[in-house]
Design an enzyme around this catalytic site. Structure first.
Site, PDB file in Angstrom:
ATOM      1  N   THR A  75       2.470  -5.874  -2.569  1.00  0.00           N
ATOM      2  CA  THR A  75       3.803  -5.775  -1.959  1.00  0.00           C
ATOM      3  C   THR A  75       3.770  -4.781  -0.799  1.00  0.00           C
ATOM      4  O   THR A  75       4.271  -5.072   0.294  1.00  0.00           O
ATOM      5  CB  THR A  75       4.833  -5.336  -3.028  1.00  0.00           C
ATOM      6  OG1 THR A  75       4.876  -6.353  -4.036  1.00  0.00           O
ATOM      7  CG2 THR A  75       6.210  -5.121  -2.436  1.00  0.00           C
ATOM      8  N   ASN A  99       1.161 -18.653  -5.062  1.00  0.00           N
ATOM      9  CA  ASN A  99       1.055 -18.130  -6.421  1.00  0.00           C
ATOM     10  C   ASN A  99       1.629 -19.060  -7.487  1.00  0.00           C
ATOM     11  O   ASN A  99       1.329 -18.910  -8.661  1.00  0.00           O
ATOM     12  CB  ASN A  99       1.737 -16.753  -6.512  1.00  0.00           C
ATOM     13  CG  ASN A  99       3.104 -16.738  -5.898  1.00  0.00           C
ATOM     14  OD1 ASN A  99       3.281 -17.068  -4.722  1.00  0.00           O
ATOM     15  ND2 ASN A  99       4.098 -16.377  -6.671  1.00  0.00           N
ATOM     16  N   SER A 135      -4.568  -7.302  -3.667  1.00  0.00           N
ATOM     17  CA  SER A 135      -3.995  -6.510  -4.754  1.00  0.00           C
ATOM     18  C   SER A 135      -5.011  -6.390  -5.895  1.00  0.00           C
ATOM     19  O   SER A 135      -5.695  -7.367  -6.220  1.00  0.00           O
ATOM     20  CB  SER A 135      -2.724  -7.205  -5.239  1.00  0.00           C
ATOM     21  OG  SER A 135      -2.231  -6.581  -6.397  1.00  0.00           O
ATOM     22  N   HIS A 137      -4.571  -5.804  -9.278  1.00  0.00           N
ATOM     23  CA  HIS A 137      -4.342  -6.296 -10.649  1.00  0.00           C
ATOM     24  C   HIS A 137      -4.498  -7.805 -10.810  1.00  0.00           C
ATOM     25  O   HIS A 137      -4.443  -8.311 -11.924  1.00  0.00           O
ATOM     26  CB  HIS A 137      -2.982  -5.813 -11.183  1.00  0.00           C
ATOM     27  CG  HIS A 137      -1.780  -6.455 -10.580  1.00  0.00           C
ATOM     28  ND1 HIS A 137      -1.043  -7.397 -11.259  1.00  0.00           N
ATOM     29  CD2 HIS A 137      -1.159  -6.287  -9.397  1.00  0.00           C
ATOM     30  CE1 HIS A 137      -0.018  -7.763 -10.508  1.00  0.00           C
ATOM     31  NE2 HIS A 137      -0.070  -7.108  -9.373  1.00  0.00           N
ATOM     32  N   THR A 155      -1.328  11.372  -0.976  1.00  0.00           N
ATOM     33  CA  THR A 155      -2.604  11.597  -1.659  1.00  0.00           C
ATOM     34  C   THR A 155      -3.068  10.300  -2.306  1.00  0.00           C
ATOM     35  O   THR A 155      -2.288   9.593  -2.945  1.00  0.00           O
ATOM     36  CB  THR A 155      -2.455  12.720  -2.716  1.00  0.00           C
ATOM     37  OG1 THR A 155      -2.030  13.899  -2.021  1.00  0.00           O
ATOM     38  CG2 THR A 155      -3.770  12.984  -3.442  1.00  0.00           C
ATOM     39  N   CYS A 198       7.173 -12.793 -10.719  1.00  0.00           N
ATOM     40  CA  CYS A 198       8.043 -11.912  -9.952  1.00  0.00           C
ATOM     41  C   CYS A 198       9.449 -12.467  -9.827  1.00  0.00           C
ATOM     42  O   CYS A 198      10.396 -11.740  -9.640  1.00  0.00           O
ATOM     43  CB  CYS A 198       7.472 -11.693  -8.561  1.00  0.00           C
ATOM     44  SG  CYS A 198       5.720 -11.467  -8.583  1.00  0.00           S
TER      45      CYS A 198
END
Ligand SMILES: Cc1ncc(COP(=O)(O)O)c(C=O)c1O
Length: 385
Positions: free
Chosen positions: A71, A150, A200, A202, A238, A327
């Site tokens: 995203t 997807n 991405s 995952h 970070t 999603c």
């Protein structure tokens, strides 16, 4: 037995990935920006992970930026490129079947005065190159098109798309959402002449909350978050060190022998497809079992069976599937992808997405198929009463 067949929603983290994530949390916990040894060793390993990702897509190390996931990669690429090219024009092109992280970004840009063309797809889920060609105008600055959808797995012909765009105007930037294709389809960013690409972690057995963005050297992108100089200022904050280590390892695991990985997932899809095609009545495939579709996604409608009813019946048996994309499935309403393909309401209402990974076995698939047969006939019987 359990059969997790929702790998397009997310995947199980591989043990090798967990090991490196643990190291990042227990031993290599230094801040990569620190000048001392604890920081420098982490910075070196981040460099390694960047190299692995760059090599996997055929880019250069300096062209890879780590983000918080698909995203964010899509947001930085699209908003960042538009902001940086605003004075050249404000016409943008995308498709009607994009993931919400792209669609909603374009809708946001419309509220900021951009003109957006949303390309149609045909009943198989493919854009028309002719419509794209007709749509490109003097003031077009960016085209963003997903590589693999997807929900159905349709693979857009990104090489032809890129050639067409660059032939019309070399200055037009081309970004792809490769979140579902990365690892499962072989491609090379330089060969395709991409300006941006999102991935991405995952979806490929890496951790959640980590992603990467490829931005071709020389392409200007304005950051959407302000902060320090991390990731060359494109994505300050970070670094998510455990995520970066995990992503690097997940990529390494697939790309050590990507051909084999693709073969493994294709054979699972093939087995599942053939069984449904031969053994069950009233099955309509909204995806195909060929090279135009991803090797791991199969979208199927079972006539007379509401997808949510089947999903929950299967869940009771330990079989996990999706009724559209994860999603958007919590939102009521029809899949925007199947709607754009012009499918009938009944077909959309009964669509289930099965998605495979190399953590699945043929035994799991057979177990799932047995339960599908059982519940589909039961639901059909009840509905007839
Ligand atoms: C095509 C596509 N794009 C973007 C995303 C968003 O990725 P992430 O979950 O890493 O934010 C997904 C996730 O489902 C996806 O399938």
């Amino acid at each position: 037995m359990e059969a997790y067949l929702d790998n397009a929603a997310t995947t199980k983290v591989k043990p090798e990935v967990m090991d490196v994530v643990k190291i990042a949390m227990t031993e290599m916990y230094g801040n990569p920006s620190s000048l001392h040894r604890k920081g420098v060793e982490v910075e070196k390993s981040i460099k390694e992970a960047r190299k692995i990702v760059a090599k996997a897509i055929g880019g250069k190390d300096q062209e890879i930026y780590f983000t918080s996931g698909g995203t964010e990669s899509n947001n930085i690429a699209i908003r960042g490129m538009v902001e940086a090219t605003r004075r050249r024009g404000n016409h943008l092109i995308t498709t009607k079947i994009e993931h919400p992280s792209v669609l909603n970004t374009f809708q946001y840009l419309e509220t900021k005065g951009c003109k957006v063309t949303y390309l149609d797809v045909d009943k198989r889920g493919f854009i028309s190159l002719q419509q794209l060609e007709d749509t490109i105008a003097e003031d077009t600055v960016l085209v963003s098109i997903m590589h693999v959808n997807n929900e159905t797995g349709s693979i857009q012909p990104i090489k032809e798309i890129s050639q067409l765009i660059k032939r019309r105007n070399k200055e037009i930037l081309f970004h792809i959402d490769a979140i579902q294709s990365f690892g499962k389809i072989q491609f090379n960013v330089e060969e395709i002449q991409l300006d941006g690409l999102s991935i991405s972690g995952h979806k490929i057995h890496g951790p959640k909350g980590i992603g990467a963005l490829y931005i071709k050297k020389g392409v200007k992108v304005k950051p959407i978050v302000t902060g320090g100089g991390h990731e060359l200022g494109i994505r300050p904050g970070t670094e998510n060190v455990p995520g970066i280590f995990g992503l690097g390892e997940a990529v390494k695991l697939i790309f050590t022998d990507q051909n084999q990985y693709i073969k493994n997932i294709s054979s699972l899809k093939n087995h599942f497809y053939s069984w449904l095609d031969n053994q069950l009545e009233g099955v309509t495939f909204n995806s195909e079992n060929n090279d135009s579709f991803a090797p791991n996604i199969l979208n199927v409608s079972f006539s007379g069976v509401k997808s949510e009813v089947l999903l929950h019946s299967l869940e009771g048996e330990g079989v996990f599937v999706s009724s559209g994309s994860a999603c958007s499935s919590k939102k009521r309403g029809y899949s925007h992808v199947l709607t754009a393909m012009g499918l009938k309401d009944e077909q959309i209402d009964s669509a289930i997405r099965f998605s495979f990974s190399d953590t699945n076995t043929i035994e799991q698939l057979n177990y799932a198929l047995e339960k599908i047969e059982k519940h589909v006939s039961y639901i059909r019987k009840i509905m007839k009463r």
